[in-house]
Structure formats: C-alpha cells, structure tokens
Design a protein around this motif. Structure first.
Motif, PDB file in Angstrom:
ATOM      1  N   VAL A  26       0.851  -1.178   0.000  1.00 17.32           N
ATOM      2  CA  VAL A  26       0.000   0.000   0.000  1.00 17.32           C
ATOM      3  C   VAL A  26       0.893   1.237   0.000  1.00 17.32           C
ATOM      4  CG1 VAL A  26      -1.784   1.285   1.232  1.00 17.32           C
ATOM      5  CG2 VAL A  26      -1.841  -1.223   1.203  1.00 17.32           C
ATOM      6  N   PHE A  27       0.629   2.142  -0.946  1.00 16.24           N
ATOM      7  CA  PHE A  27       1.398   3.376  -1.075  1.00 16.24           C
ATOM      8  C   PHE A  27       0.623   4.519  -0.429  1.00 16.24           C
ATOM      9  CE2 PHE A  27       2.750   0.633  -4.498  1.00 16.24           C
ATOM     10  CZ  PHE A  27       4.126   0.728  -4.424  1.00 16.24           C
ATOM     11  N   THR A  28       1.299   5.227   0.452  1.00 18.66           N
ATOM     12  CA  THR A  28       0.677   6.346   1.146  1.00 18.66           C
ATOM     13  C   THR A  28       1.488   7.617   0.932  1.00 18.66           C
ATOM     14  OG1 THR A  28       1.893   6.008   3.219  1.00 18.66           O
ATOM     15  CG2 THR A  28      -0.179   4.795   2.945  1.00 18.66           C
ATOM     16  N   VAL A  29       0.820   8.731   1.160  1.00 14.97           N
ATOM     17  CA  VAL A  29       1.466  10.041   1.121  1.00 14.97           C
ATOM     18  C   VAL A  29       1.018  10.773   2.371  1.00 14.97           C
ATOM     19  CG1 VAL A  29       1.680  12.204  -0.137  1.00 14.97           C
ATOM     20  CG2 VAL A  29       1.314  10.082  -1.388  1.00 14.97           C
ATOM     21  N   ASN A  30       1.965  11.353   3.082  1.00 17.81           N
ATOM     22  CA  ASN A  30       1.594  12.134   4.241  1.00 17.81           C
ATOM     23  C   ASN A  30       2.393  13.430   4.294  1.00 17.81           C
ATOM     24  OD1 ASN A  30       3.383   9.698   5.118  1.00 17.81           O
ATOM     25  ND2 ASN A  30       3.991  11.406   6.425  1.00 17.81           N
TER      26      ASN A  30
ATOM     27  N   GLY B  91      -7.103   6.440  -3.180  1.00 14.65           N
ATOM     28  CA  GLY B  91      -7.467   7.849  -3.071  1.00 14.65           C
ATOM     29  C   GLY B  91      -8.322   8.209  -1.876  1.00 14.65           C
ATOM     30  N   THR B  92      -8.011   7.640  -0.714  1.00 13.87           N
ATOM     31  CA  THR B  92      -8.783   7.921   0.492  1.00 13.87           C
ATOM     32  C   THR B  92      -8.021   8.879   1.401  1.00 13.87           C
ATOM     33  OG1 THR B  92      -9.873   5.774   0.423  1.00 13.87           O
ATOM     34  CG2 THR B  92      -9.817   6.880   2.549  1.00 13.87           C
ATOM     35  N   PRO B  93      -8.626  10.012   1.750  1.00 14.22           N
ATOM     36  CA  PRO B  93      -7.976  10.955   2.663  1.00 14.22           C
ATOM     37  C   PRO B  93      -7.838  10.350   4.056  1.00 14.22           C
ATOM     38  CG  PRO B  93      -9.895  11.956   1.614  1.00 14.22           C
ATOM     39  CD  PRO B  93      -9.918  10.509   1.274  1.00 14.22           C
TER      40      PRO B  93
ATOM     41  N   ALA C 286      -2.969  13.455   4.926  1.00 13.86           N
ATOM     42  CA  ALA C 286      -2.426  12.234   4.326  1.00 13.86           C
ATOM     43  C   ALA C 286      -3.415  11.674   3.317  1.00 13.86           C
ATOM     44  CB  ALA C 286      -2.149  11.198   5.414  1.00 13.86           C
ATOM     45  N   MET C 287      -2.914  10.770   2.501  1.00 17.03           N
ATOM     46  CA  MET C 287      -3.736  10.121   1.488  1.00 17.03           C
ATOM     47  C   MET C 287      -3.238   8.690   1.314  1.00 17.03           C
ATOM     48  SD  MET C 287      -6.116  10.407  -0.940  1.00 17.03           S
ATOM     49  CE  MET C 287      -6.351  12.150  -1.097  1.00 17.03           C
TER      50      MET C 287
END
Length: 194
Positions: free
Chosen positions: A113-117, A175-177, A156-157
C-alpha cells in the motif's frame, strides 16, 4: 499507453506486449498551492510542502515491513525509496519515487500500500497538482496515473495498492484521505483497503 485511474479502479500489471512486469516504480509529484492575497504573496509562490511517500508491505492484514524516508529499503532489498524531497516541485515530475522489484518480493508479501503524508502537518489544501503514477522501470513507460482532485483539510492520502493476483500483480487506485504525519499514523485507515 497510460491509464488515468479513478478512485477504486484497478488495472492488471502487464508489459505492453504481454507478460508480467519485473520492476515497477511508483512516482509521487506535487506542488505547493499558490497563496492567495497580495502581490508579494503571489510573487513568492506557495512555499515548501514536505510530502512523504511510503510503501507498507503486507502479508494478509499484517504489516510486515515498510519503506519510507527513514528506511530506504525493505529487509529483502526488493523495495527501494530513492530519497526524500522536502519541498515538492512543479507538480509535473516525480518528486519522490519507490522502486518495487516484484519478482524479488518475498512470497508472503501479497500487498503493498502506497501512502502520502504531510510530514510538516500542512493540509492538502496547501497542495496542488499531486499525483502518483506507476511506471515500468525497465522501459520508463507510464502504466497508470492517479491524480488528486482538489486539496482537502487532511494531512495524508492512501493513494494506491499493488497486490498479487494469481501469478501477476494488480494496481488499484484508492485515493482515500486520512490524518497523520507518518505511515504509522495511517495504519488504522489502511486496514479497510486490504
């Protein structure tokens, strides 16, 4: 040919001519939003936004390993973070990327799972042109792109996941915040997407 993914859409990861991919790169790009206000603010632009890309490796629903700016490789050496970008760019090129050698992943790893914060805690209302894209690392061909539409009051996303499907792999745009400054903060929000 690249596919522009919408939230929840999935694609199979195969080479253009057929067959499975050996190595893919997840790229993340973003730009600080332009400040509203006086001439001086407009001339200064949006400032710096420190977004961080992470890859959480799962075996079933258990997080087995993680790759992020503080740990640039998984224990097996199959997932590599190329380095931390503290400011963002123009929202057109990859500002951070994570290379995944699919063929070298331990067999027990069935999802990444790729996340961005926002490590600095700024909300996505201060971010423009954020995207993640998946490329065939061998050819440089863009396979899929997911663009964040509009910013929001979150830090984050959960961007996308790559999971085993039979003998191959599939990418799904999530694409979930979410809220959090680090990948650890996001683990409860990731669980429903496994």
């Amino acid at each position: 040919m690249s596919v522009n993914l919408s939230k929840g859409q999935a694609i199979s990861l195969e080479k253009t001519g057929g067959g499975g991919l050996a190595t893919v790169r997840m790229g993340l790009g973003w730009q600080a939003a332009q400040k509203r206000g006086g001439l001086l603010r407009k001339l200064m632009g949006g400032g710096d936004i420190d977004l961080d890309a992470s890859a959480v490796l799962f075996a079933g629903e258990k997080a087995e390993d993680v790759v992020y700016f503080g740990k640039l490789s998984d224990d097996a050496g199959s997932v590599i973070h190329t380095g931390d970008n503290l400011t963002g760019g123009a929202g057109q090129e990859d500002d951070e990327s994570i290379v995944v050698m699919l063929s070298r992943l331990p067999q027990r790893i069935d999802q990444i799972v790729f996340t961005v914060n926002s490590f600095s805690g700024q909300s996505f209302t201060e971010v423009e042109r954020a995207f993640c894209r998946l490329l065939d690392e061998e050819t440089g061909e863009e396979l899929a792109r997911y663009t964040l539409a509009g910013g929001g009051d979150y830090t984050a996303m959960i961007m996308a996941k790559v999971r085993r499907q039979g003998a191959g792999w599939q990418m799904t745009a999530i694409g979930t915040p979410a809220t959090g400054r680090t990948f650890q903060d996001l683990l409860p929000a990731i669980t429903p997407h496994l």
